[in-house]
Design a protein around this motif. Structure first.
Motif, PDB file in Angstrom:
ATOM      1  N   PRO A  53      42.805  41.064  34.909  1.00 24.70           N
ATOM      2  CA  PRO A  53      41.860  39.942  34.818  1.00 24.70           C
ATOM      3  C   PRO A  53      41.097  39.863  33.503  1.00 24.70           C
ATOM      4  N   ARG A  54      40.799  40.992  32.877  1.00 20.62           N
ATOM      5  CA  ARG A  54      40.076  40.938  31.605  1.00 20.62           C
ATOM      6  C   ARG A  54      40.933  40.279  30.521  1.00 20.62           C
ATOM      7  N   ALA A  55      42.227  40.612  30.501  1.00 21.22           N
ATOM      8  CA  ALA A  55      43.133  39.954  29.554  1.00 21.22           C
ATOM      9  C   ALA A  55      43.300  38.482  29.895  1.00 21.22           C
ATOM     10  N   ILE A  56      43.386  38.170  31.195  1.00 16.39           N
ATOM     11  CA  ILE A  56      43.501  36.766  31.613  1.00 16.39           C
ATOM     12  C   ILE A  56      42.317  35.962  31.085  1.00 16.39           C
ATOM     13  N   GLY A  57      41.116  36.530  31.193  1.00 15.30           N
ATOM     14  CA  GLY A  57      39.931  35.833  30.707  1.00 15.30           C
ATOM     15  C   GLY A  57      40.022  35.497  29.228  1.00 15.30           C
ATOM     16  N   GLU A  58      40.531  36.425  28.423  1.00 18.36           N
ATOM     17  CA  GLU A  58      40.672  36.160  26.993  1.00 18.36           C
ATOM     18  C   GLU A  58      41.747  35.109  26.716  1.00 18.36           C
ATOM     19  N   LEU A  59      42.835  35.147  27.480  1.00 15.94           N
ATOM     20  CA  LEU A  59      43.890  34.148  27.297  1.00 15.94           C
ATOM     21  C   LEU A  59      43.410  32.771  27.724  1.00 15.94           C
ATOM     22  N   GLN A  60      42.531  32.722  28.737  1.00 22.75           N
ATOM     23  CA  GLN A  60      41.915  31.444  29.105  1.00 22.75           C
ATOM     24  C   GLN A  60      41.081  30.902  27.954  1.00 22.75           C
ATOM     25  N   ARG A  61      40.331  31.766  27.298  1.00 23.30           N
ATOM     26  CA  ARG A  61      39.527  31.338  26.142  1.00 23.30           C
ATOM     27  C   ARG A  61      40.400  30.711  25.062  1.00 23.30           C
ATOM     28  N   LEU A  62      41.613  31.243  24.925  1.00 22.82           N
ATOM     29  CA  LEU A  62      42.541  30.714  23.915  1.00 22.82           C
ATOM     30  C   LEU A  62      43.236  29.436  24.368  1.00 22.82           C
ATOM     31  N   GLY A  63      42.992  29.024  25.621  1.00 20.43           N
ATOM     32  CA  GLY A  63      43.583  27.797  26.140  1.00 20.43           C
ATOM     33  C   GLY A  63      44.968  27.985  26.722  1.00 20.43           C
ATOM     34  N   LEU A  64      45.286  29.201  27.197  1.00 16.72           N
ATOM     35  CA  LEU A  64      46.650  29.499  27.622  1.00 16.72           C
ATOM     36  C   LEU A  64      46.797  29.671  29.131  1.00 16.72           C
ATOM     37  N   GLU A  65      45.816  29.204  29.924  1.00 16.86           N
ATOM     38  CA  GLU A  65      45.908  29.422  31.371  1.00 16.86           C
ATOM     39  C   GLU A  65      47.104  28.698  31.982  1.00 16.86           C
TER      40      GLU A  65
END
Length: 413
Positions: free
Chosen positions: A54-66
């Motif tokens: 989940p911590r990596a997911i959060g950063e990828l969301q910030r990058l617009g990659l969800e």
């Protein structure tokens, strides 16, 4: 004919893994002229478990990659096996997403690099950084080799994201200290009928062919592609080295799991690596340069994860670049502020786990308690965020504060 390679840039990023590509993407989004260089030609492989917590997911969301991520496999949490028990431990959520994923690094890193390019960074691959040209205490340019060709790129700021070995970091004085715990790990790909399993699996009771309990664990991470990422990892220190043959152990582990996980065929693309962990390096920054991700030993000592730290440190260093910060002063302090206490207590706990007798004594009672294992998942999985104020988060931070003052060599020093 004009050479398409730039001769100078505001920000030069060496290494296009998650840390380097995140740094380049955020740097370009901050309006800085950015060049991203890697020695490999993309797409390229990287030895890794491929798991995205989940911590990596959060950063990828910030990058617009969800949306891109959700087109891949999505998992609910960890299935923990060992000592006669199996526990299903959902991701705790809280301030972080309540889901995880797994994407092969061949695809993930290529997509992150493309994200940096779309943000405005210029990318060069197939060029190895071999030296720097200094101007006083600052890096004025980096020297690259591409085939037989040598060339330089001058820079105002340099981000070093060249992985666990960090050859350019060594040129700049980076040193890895093996007195604290480090990892020895191997991974492979195996065809599996459970490739769409909504849980990642870890076997916390890892034994060799002689039945000896080892200080490590095995994992099986479904990729949703018809394959799983299967690997083993062991913890070690200079005093207690991990005397294991990783690839034979990985094959034995696969045979043990073949029926339960419906594995078929042999191991594809087996690879292994050493992992400096928990900020066990010194020389992480200078006047106008900084190490990020694996190069700065930003790897979780309790589970070997580094993708989340890579993405985070890439974003954080770009923020400092945009502010024009004095990296030699600010960056080590920022790493210690964000990760020092957690890395310190995690190193201490992981060091204890290098003693197989301790694993044998604590493993069975731990696996009999959903509450203890849920707590362990949160702590071991780097799922305590700065925003968390619950009791588990407070205990973890309390332990970290008391641990770091007892360190002979605190993280990043």
């Amino acid at each position: 004919m004009t050479d398409p390679r730039p001769t100078s840039t505001d920000v030069l990023v060496v290494g296009a893994g998650p840390a380097g590509s995140a740094a380049a993407a955020w740097s370009a989004r901050h309006g800085l002229d950015t060049v991203l260089v890697d020695m490999a030609v993309f797409p390229r492989d990287k030895t890794c478990g491929d798991g995205l917590t989940p911590r990596a997911i959060g950063e990828l969301q910030r990058l617009g990659l969800e949306d891109w991520l959700r087109a891949h496999t999505v998992n609910r949490g960890l299935r923990a096996h060992g000592f006669g028990q199996t526990l299903h431990l959902p991701w705790p959520g809280g301030s972080l997403p309540a889901w995880g994923s797994a994407v092969a690094r061949t695809e993930l890193d290529d997509h992150l690099r493309t994200t940096a390019i779309k943000a405005g960074a210029q990318a060069i691959d197939g060029a190895r950084a071999i030296d720097v040209r200094m101007s006083g205490d600052q890096v004025a340019a980096v020297v690259f080799r591409a085939g037989e060709d040598l060339f330089e790129i001058a820079c105002q700021r340099l981000v070093v994201a060249d992985g666990v070995r960090s050859p350019l970091g060594k040129v700049l004085g980076r040193e890895w200290h093996r007195d604290t715990v480090y990892g020895v790990a191997g991974r492979s790909y195996v065809a599996s009928a459970m490739s769409d399993d909504p849980w990642i699996s870890s076997h916390l009771e890892l034994r060799d062919e002689a039945g000896t309990l080892l200080s490590g664990y095995g994992w099986i991470f479904p990729l949703g592609t018809g394959e799983v990422n299967l690997g083993v990892g062991a913890l070690a220190t200079a005093k207690r080295p991990a005397e294991i043959a990783v690839k034979p152990l990985m094959r034995f582990y696969a045979e043990q799991r073949r029926e339960d996980f419906e594995l078929s065929g042999g191991l594809r693309m087996p690879a292994s690596a050493l992992l400096p962990m928990g900020g066990a390096v010194s020389g992480v920054a200078g006047a106008n340069w900084a190490l990020v991700g694996d190069a700065a030993a930003c790897v979780n000592p309790l589970n070997g994860e580094g993708i989340d730290y890579g993405l985070e440190t890439g974003r954080l260093v770009a923020e400092e670049l945009a502010l024009g910060s004095e990296l030699g002063v600010v960056w080590p302090e920022l790493l210690r502020e964000h990760y020092g206490e957690a890395f310190s207590i995690a190193r201490r706990l992981a060091g204890i786990a290098t003693v197989p007798k301790v694993v044998a004594a604590l493993g069975p009672p731990g696996m009999r308690s959903d509450w203890l294992m849920t707590l362990a998942l949160r702590w071991m999985g780097n799922l305590v965020d700065d925003a968390d104020r619950d009791r588990a988060a407070r205990v973890w931070r309390w332990a970290g504060r008391r641990s770091i003052v007892r360190d002979a060599r605190p993280p990043f020093s």
